[in-house]
Design an enzyme around this catalytic site. Structure first.
Site, PDB file in Angstrom:
ATOM      1  N   LYS A 187       0.856  -1.193   0.000  1.00  0.00           N
ATOM      2  CA  LYS A 187       0.000   0.000   0.000  1.00  0.00           C
ATOM      3  C   LYS A 187       0.890   1.242   0.000  1.00  0.00           C
ATOM      4  O   LYS A 187       1.959   1.248   0.635  1.00  0.00           O
ATOM      5  CB  LYS A 187      -0.888  -0.045   1.257  1.00  0.00           C
ATOM      6  CG  LYS A 187      -1.941   1.038   1.372  1.00  0.00           C
ATOM      7  CD  LYS A 187      -2.797   0.793   2.631  1.00  0.00           C
ATOM      8  CE  LYS A 187      -3.875   1.845   2.837  1.00  0.00           C
ATOM      9  NZ  LYS A 187      -4.688   1.573   4.050  1.00  0.00           N
TER      10      LYS A 187
ATOM     11  N   SER B 265      -9.551   1.317   3.002  1.00  0.00           N
ATOM     12  CA  SER B 265      -8.689   2.183   2.231  1.00  0.00           C
ATOM     13  C   SER B 265      -7.592   1.428   1.490  1.00  0.00           C
ATOM     14  O   SER B 265      -6.948   2.006   0.621  1.00  0.00           O
ATOM     15  CB  SER B 265      -8.066   3.243   3.136  1.00  0.00           C
ATOM     16  OG  SER B 265      -7.175   2.650   4.064  1.00  0.00           O
TER      17      SER B 265
ATOM     18  N   THR C 276      -7.103   0.751  10.159  1.00  0.00           N
ATOM     19  CA  THR C 276      -7.395   1.470  11.389  1.00  0.00           C
ATOM     20  C   THR C 276      -8.772   1.055  11.888  1.00  0.00           C
ATOM     21  O   THR C 276      -8.990   0.815  13.066  1.00  0.00           O
ATOM     22  CB  THR C 276      -7.339   2.988  11.144  1.00  0.00           C
ATOM     23  OG1 THR C 276      -6.104   3.295  10.504  1.00  0.00           O
ATOM     24  CG2 THR C 276      -7.468   3.765  12.446  1.00  0.00           C
TER      25      THR C 276
ATOM     26  N   GLY D   2     -11.347  -1.287   9.471  1.00  0.00           N
ATOM     27  CA  GLY D   2     -11.964  -1.854   8.274  1.00  0.00           C
ATOM     28  C   GLY D   2     -11.135  -1.813   7.009  1.00  0.00           C
ATOM     29  O   GLY D   2     -11.534  -2.388   5.997  1.00  0.00           O
ATOM     30  N   SER D   3      -9.983  -1.168   7.015  1.00  0.00           N
ATOM     31  CA  SER D   3      -9.286  -0.892   5.752  1.00  0.00           C
ATOM     32  C   SER D   3      -8.537  -2.060   5.147  1.00  0.00           C
ATOM     33  O   SER D   3      -8.113  -1.982   3.993  1.00  0.00           O
ATOM     34  CB  SER D   3      -8.331   0.279   5.927  1.00  0.00           C
ATOM     35  OG  SER D   3      -9.060   1.478   5.855  1.00  0.00           O
TER      36      SER D   3
END
Ligand SMILES: *[C@@H]1O[C@H](CO)[C@@H](O)[C@H](O)[C@H]1NC(C)=O
Ligand SMILES: *[C@@H]1O[C@H](CO)[C@@H](O)[C@H](O)[C@H]1NC(C)=O
Ligand SMILES: *[C@@H]1O[C@H](CO)[C@@H](O)[C@H](O)[C@H]1NC(C)=O
Ligand SMILES: *[C@@H]1O[C@H](CO)[C@@H](O)[C@H](O)[C@H]1NC(C)=O
Ligand SMILES: *[C@@H]1O[C@H](CO)[C@@H](O)[C@H](O)[C@H]1NC(C)=O
Ligand SMILES: *[C@@H]1O[C@H](CO)[C@@H](O)[C@H](O)[C@H]1NC(C)=O
Ligand SMILES: *[C@@H]1O[C@H](CO)[C@@H](O)[C@H](O)[C@H]1NC(C)=O
Length: 567
Positions: A127, A209, A230, A232-233
């Site tokens: 990422k 994200s 943080t 759900g990402s």
């Protein structure tokens, strides 16, 4: 944000919540399970890259069937096919200009001294909030122009661990800019690459994200990827992209060199096509790091998570279903609930006892609390200011969050792009926050709400080993507690599901994947991985639906081996 709200609002910010721990688990951690190489389809003599597992690729490399250079070439060609061309999924923000050279060096090393391990020569995406050595040629920007050409002091700890294990850092995956912590806009957008989308639903929401990590891994643009969560990402984009996602306990994997949201909640984890691949990656990136003191309290020996890959692991395990939580923020689609319900029968058949319902004992408190946003508002400012202050050079001159807000205003044409992507509301809220008593109280409240009085109390009350939830509602309690989640594919919306309007992405559509989450107390990744593996082996849901045809790259190893392919 309109129809996007359900999946890209606060609930799926890389944001929000923490944990505490009970010792309910017993037996599995010490069991010695022989590691079996998963089988994969082959195209001619080679593994098929849409699905190829790390073990299968490693076997081919080791047998000399193809080289790591071949593998990098094939993946780069696959990225080229679908990233900006064709369906323009915008999953990869940049590729590593040194990747082919590194692969050649790793091929040489294999010939002279053998492989370092299962990741030797295997291409992995990171990422874009995970720092990599500037001298290597890649930017680390969280998708923002504000950090373009910034010079990081060193690799992020997790990137260095992958490098040491012999992985090729193939490139940076796109992401929701600043891990969705800039403001409210559709998941998968960042100014540097634009709006990413799903390989399963044309113009579909990829969730975020860690959107690019999800999209790229789903269709074999790399062997696997790292994401960060943080709240759900990792699990949301893994769910939307038909993947296995591991959101580790906060403090299992170092956040040093990772562009942060919240030191209390951020965690780095693998996104992969199988539980086995995720276990291989987690075994490498976990471990203490003096630069992130949260990692210094983890249990002393990092488990080899591949030893958890036991297809019988659900035998005798007690799993609870916090049913009332299904309505948290989103109303779940009936098809998701039906698939979830039938997964319970599968788990019973595998020897698990299901306690249903096993609602969170503090359900009411959990759903009304706003402690998470109090903590995140303050942590974001503190964390970004610290990250930027440690950079060796920032060509845009941005020094802190106030500078980021000003940069976005001054470069609104690039960053605050109408009609969908103009918000920097979270930045503004955070800049205006301060570490007051309410903040310190909220830190403690979150840990207790998610942990001691939440997940732990619920596990204890019903005598459970883990909780089960549809992934789409799984993240918040574990986020505020800092506890782990391991999720695997559960199903797909039916082929006759209407295509939601593209605003600019579609909130749902035919064949949209969704997942199921196993949630446990702190440091229980080994057990959760074993349960997820047993369920995966019994179902192999991922293999049931492929991406839409234009989103499936055609380049295979056969096209590149022997120099037949030239980029
Ligand atoms: C796998 O798990 C089952 C159920 O817990 C256990 O009985 C078995 O010994 C395990 N297998 C191995 C090889 O450890
Ligand atoms: C980093 O960003 C700069 C500016 O856009 C670009 O020239 C460079 O190619 C980027 N690096 C990579 C590896 O794409
Ligand atoms: C990490 O260090 C900071 C600053 O020294 C300290 O405030 C914090 O309590 C430490 N956290 C942990 C988990 O040790
Ligand atoms: C974990 O165990 C597997 C199977 O025995 C082995 O191949 C691998 O090298 C081990 N990984 C680590 C990080 O020790
Ligand atoms: C799922 O199971 C619950 C609990 O047994 C039941 O109330 C609900 O109607 C089921 N829903 C579907 C869609 O099967
Ligand atoms: C924070 O959590 C505590 C403990 O549950 C609760 O009493 C308090 O009302 C919460 N505060 C906010 C602002 O939600
Ligand atoms: C900043 O915080 C103060 C005090 O909480 C509040 O009155 C003000 O509206 C906030 N400003 C912005 C721009 O959010």
């Amino acid at each position: 944000m309109g129809a996007q709200k359900g999946v890209s609002g606060l609930g799926w910010l890389a944001l929000v919540t923490v944990t505490v721990s009970l010792c309910i688990q017993a037996a599995y951690a010490d069991e010695q399970v022989p590691f079996q190489l998963p089988e994969a389809d082959r195209v001619g003599p080679f593994p098929e890259l849409y699905e190829a597992s790390i073990s299968e690729l490693q076997k081919g490399l080791q047998n000399g069937e193809f080289s790591s250079v071949d593998l990098v070439q094939a993946y780069l060609a696959r990225i080229e096919e679908v990233n900006l061309k064709g369906p323009a999924l915008r999953a990869v923000i940049e590729t590593n200009p040194s990747a082919l050279q590194q692969a050649a060096e790793l091929d040489n090393e294999r010939r002279t001294s053998g492989p370092r391990g299962l990741l030797h020569g295997i291409p992995i995406l990171l990422k874009d909030n995970i720092a990599t050595l500037h001298s290597e040629g890649m930017n680390t920007t969280a998708g923002s122009y504000a950090l373009l050409h910034s010079v990081v002091p060193r690799d992020a700890h997790v990137a260095a661990k992958l490098r040491d294990a012999g992985a090729v850092l193939l490139g940076k995956a796109s992401m929701s800019e600043w891990s969705s912590a800039r403001g409210t806009f559709p998941s998968g957008f960042s100014a540097r690459i634009g709006q990413g989308s799903s390989p399963y639903v044309p113009l579909g929401n990829p969730c975020g994200s860690s959107s690019g990590s999800g999209v790229a891994t789903a269709i074999g643009l790399a062997a696997a990827a790292l994401g960060t969560e943080t709240d759900g990402s990792i699990v949301c984009p893994s769910s939307f992209n038909n993947l296995v996602g591991v959101k580790p306990t906060v403090g299992l994997t170092s956040r040093n060199g990772v562009i942060p949201i919240s030191e209390h909640q951020d965690t780095v984890g693998p996104m992969a096509r199988s539980v086995a691949d995720a276990a291989i990656l987690l075994s490498i990136i976990a471990g203490p790091d003096p630069r992130d003191n949260y990692t210094l309290v983890q249990p002393p020996a990092v488990p080899n998570y591949t030893k958890a890959l036991n297809a019988s692991a659900l035998r005798g395990v007690r799993l609870g279903v916090p049913r009332r939580f299904f309505n948290y923020r989103n109303r779940l689609d009936e098809h998701i609930i039906a698939a979830f319900n039938s997964s319970l029968d599968t788990m019973r058949a595998l020897g698990a006892t299901i306690v249903d319902p096993a609602d969170f004992v503090n359900h009411e408190e959990l759903v009304v609390s706003t402690n998470e946003s109090i903590v995140i508002d303050v942590d974001l400012k503190h964390g970004l200011n610290k990250y930027i202050s440690e950079l060796v050079h920032v060509p845009t001159g941005v020094k802190d969050l106030a500078g980021l807000i000003a940069f976005n205003e001054a470069h609104a044409d690039l960053e605050l792009v109408p009609p969908y992507w103009t918000s920097q509301s979270q930045f503004i809220t955070s800049q205006n926050s301060s570490a007051d008593q309410a903040y310190y109280d909220a830190i403690i409240a979150n840990r207790e709400l998610g942990g001691k009085h939440g997940i732990d109390a619920t596990l204890h009350k019903y005598g459970l080993d883990a909780l089960l939830l549809p992934t789409l509602v799984s993240s918040m309690p574990a986020a505020i507690a800092g506890y782990p989640i391991v999720m695997v594919p559960l199903g797909f919306l039916p082929p006759d599901t209407p295509l939601a309007p593209a605003e600019p992405t579609r909130i749902s559509g035919p064949n949209q994947p969704f997942g199921i989450a196993f949630i446990g107390t702190a440091w229980k990744e080994f057990q959760l991985i074993s349960y997820a593996y047993a369920y995966e082996q019994a179902t192999h849901t991922r293999l049931k639906v492929r991406a839409f045809p234009e989103a499936v790259p055609t380049t295979q190893l056969a096209d590149v081996v022997g120099g037949r392919f030239h980029t």
